[in-house]
Motif scaffolding. Structure first.
Motif, PDB file in Angstrom:
ATOM      1  N   HIS A 206       0.837  -1.201   0.000  1.00 44.42           N
ATOM      2  CA  HIS A 206       0.000   0.000   0.000  1.00 44.42           C
ATOM      3  C   HIS A 206       0.871   1.249   0.000  1.00 44.42           C
TER       4      HIS A 206
ATOM      5  N   GLY B 241      -3.233   3.357  -4.235  1.00 48.00           N
ATOM      6  CA  GLY B 241      -3.461   2.212  -5.112  1.00 48.00           C
ATOM      7  C   GLY B 241      -4.932   1.999  -5.429  1.00 48.00           C
ATOM      8  N   ARG B 242      -5.813   2.676  -4.701  1.00 46.30           N
ATOM      9  CA  ARG B 242      -7.255   2.483  -4.878  1.00 46.30           C
ATOM     10  C   ARG B 242      -7.955   3.700  -5.475  1.00 46.30           C
TER      11      ARG B 242
ATOM     12  N   ASP C 216      -5.419   5.682   0.157  1.00 49.63           N
ATOM     13  CA  ASP C 216      -4.613   4.607  -0.408  1.00 49.63           C
ATOM     14  C   ASP C 216      -4.495   4.877  -1.909  1.00 49.63           C
TER      15      ASP C 216
ATOM     16  N   TRP D  23       0.086   4.971   1.238  1.00 49.59           N
ATOM     17  CA  TRP D  23      -0.863   5.868   1.885  1.00 49.59           C
ATOM     18  C   TRP D  23      -0.353   7.304   1.777  1.00 49.59           C
TER      19      TRP D  23
END
Length: 588
Positions: free
Chosen positions: A93, A102-103, A100, A95
């Motif tokens: 991840h 990655g999301r 996040d 942050w």
């Protein structure tokens, strides 16, 4: 110590486990947890970063150090969402504050890059549009990210250029990148990176191609601006000395893994991993500091390990002129510079102004100075690439450039260059074998069998394998390409090798290898070196004598010890003061 330490947080001082225990969550700007980055290749996925974890807090500078290929830039680009199309975050991840990365969506990531995440890349000439004025390029970012209206953008652009230390910012905003010096272009990129007042700034080798004095000025400016703004900085560099001087925390990467991290001074004074110790040994800035400490403490064994020069040459102390291989007397070079307008008159520019120097046989003489000081022009005149406007250059007692074509060819056999960028000085369509063989062909050296034997001998001397002789420049690393350039320079058994910034484009580990190679070849073959560089830390390791040039003139000359221990001019003192890590305490 193993090269593969345990990856539990307890083995990495300053790791995430420590951060969580010691810091408030609202101080953390970036937290990378167990990050793995893969690249798709014809042979499947290749892992470039493995299980990397680090934290950057508000107002903190965290430096990631390592040689080329260690994964440091890949990690930074993953944070910014700028991996190449075949790259992806496979695990872990990233942050950023409470998000996040990655999301988040592509649109959200683009918005963050325009407002919260800043970047100062390494090479300003490839990151600035050559056909757009500097001001337009900064205006565009402000407008596209909604930070300023089109009407107000230019006013803000001029303010930003003024903040990063560009004089006459209003006029400079209307100029093109080619009208800026390297340092000015880098300042323009810093202005772009900080234009949105980002919470996190990624500085990827922001000063690696710059003179040490320009480097110091830019890093001072960057530190002042980020401190005022409370910006967190992720600094990518290969120089551990620079990292230790500029960062709060140092993260050491090797082959895609974080092998050590912790407070900068702790890493410097008590390195734990063998690779960190190797980086420390390789960094010229730290080697210069070790030499200074060793002299102060009388540690001759440490001094011998750090010094690559064989010692003072007798000719340096006034030996007869017959022992000088090269003598330069009152040489000047004047160029005619065309005016910028259609009706503008040309003007004269004096690049080298009345320079004299002597190079004793078998010694290394270094010429140092900032960009524009005239040192490379001087080298080109000694190589007989440029002709002096006034003055004389003699080689082995014979006037250079006075004879005909045959004399010039004979001179080329005895004097050879090694330039800064081995890729641009090697023909990309020639194999390594062909590149090394080329001077042998040009000078009618033996038959094919004799040339092959000579090429293989040269390859062995510079630690290139026979297999690498079949490769092409694009298939080699920077250090390997520079070894090819050195082998080619040695092909005709020259007496003088002119090294023009021959290691400045290399990371510190490869740089140390090339310097060791040059020193070994000098001892083995009796070579004489003229070493052109802007880096006084390198000079202290390899040179016997040093000349300091400023604005075309020699402002100081002496043995390396004389110049380093008792600099006679403010300019030399400024160059010495700009060496990263010059005041650090080191573990010897």
């Amino acid at each position: 110590m193993s090269d593969t330490p345990e990856k539990t947080p307890a083995t990495l001082p300053g790791s995430i486990a420590d951060d969580r225990a010691d810091d408030r969550a609202d101080d953390v700007v970036l937290r990378v947890e167990d990050l793995c980055v893969d690249f798709r290749t014809e042979n499947g996925a290749a892992r470039a970063v493995s299980n990397a974890s680090l934290t950057v807090r508000r107002g903190q500078t965290v430096a990631i150090v390592g040689e080329s290929g260690s994964g440091k830039t890949t990690l930074a680009m993953a944070v910014l969402g700028l991996l190449a199309s075949n790259g992806s975050v496979a695990e872990g991840h990233i942050w950023f504050k409470d998000e996040d990365l990655g999301r988040v969506s592509t649109q959200r990531m683009a918005h963050l890059r325009g407002t919260e995440l800043g970047l100062v890349p390494q090479d300003p000439m490839t990151n600035l549009n050559p056909i757009m004025r500097i001001g337009q390029q900064i205006d565009e970012g402000l407008i596209d990210n909604g930070l300023r209206s089109r009407r107000d953008a230019r006013t803000r652009t001029v303010e930003l250029l003024d903040e990063v230390g560009l004089p006459d910012a209003g006029r400079r905003a209307s100029q093109y990148p080619h009208e800026f010096s390297g340092g000015m272009r880098q300042r323009a990129l810093i202005a772009m990176g900080l234009s949105a007042r980002p919470a996190l700034l990624v500085a990827d080798e922001p000063t690696s191609a710059l003179d040490v004095t320009v480097q110091r000025g830019i890093l001072d400016q960057l530190a002042g601006l980020t401190e005022d703004l409370g910006t967190a900085v992720l600094l990518i560099t290969h120089d551990l000395g620079l990292a230790a001087e500029r960062a709060d925390t140092v993260v050491v990467m090797y082959q895609g893994e974080i092998v050590e991290q912790g407070p900068a001074r702790r890493v410097l004074t008590a390195p734990q991993h063998d690779y960190t110790k190797r980086l420390m040994a390789a960094a010229p800035s730290l080697a210069s500091r070790r030499i200074e400490i060793a002299r102060e403490r009388g540690l001759d064994d440490v001094l011998d390990d750090a010094l690559l020069a064989p010692g003072e040459d007798g000719a340096a102390d006034g030996t007869a002129a017959a022992d000088f291989l090269v003598s330069v007397k009152d040489v000047s070079k004047v160029f005619s510079i065309r005016g910028s307008g259609l009706l503008s008159r040309s003007r004269d520019f004096t690049a080298v102004d009345g320079v004299s120097l002597d190079i004793p046989r078998g010694s290394t003489v270094a010429v140092v100075g900032e960009s524009g000081s005239g040192k490379s022009t001087l080298a080109r005149m000694i190589l007989d690439i440029e002709k002096p406007t006034t003055g004389t250059i003699t080689f082995d007692g014979v006037l250079v450039g006075a004879g005909g074509h045959r004399d010039q060819i004979a001179y080329r056999r005895r004097v050879q260059p090694v330039f800064q960028d081995p890729y641009s000085s090697l023909d990309p369509l020639y194999s390594v074998f062909r590149a090394i063989e080329e001077p042998l062909r040009a000078h009618n050296y033996g038959d094919a069998a004799a040339r092959r034997a000579r090429v293989e001998e040269l390859a062995e001397q510079v630690a290139l394998s026979k297999g690498q002789l079949r490769r092409f420049p694009a298939e080699l690393s920077g250090g390997q390409r520079q070894r090819v350039a050195i082998a080619r320079a040695l092909a005709l058994s020259p007496e003088l090798v002119v090294c023009d910034e021959a290691v400045s484009a290399l990371d510190v580990v490869v740089q140390a290898q090339i310097l060791q190679l040059l020193a070994g070849l000098q001892e083995e073959l009796g070579l004489t070196y003229l070493f052109i560089t802007h880096d006084l830390a390198v000079v202290r390791q390899i040179a016997d004598r040093v000349l300091v040039m400023q604005e075309g003139r020699v402002v100081e000359e002496g043995t390396v010890d004389e110049v380093f221990d008792s600099p006679a001019t403010d300019y030399t003192r400024a160059l010495l003061d700009a060496i990263p890590g010059k005041d650090l305490e080191l573990a010897l």
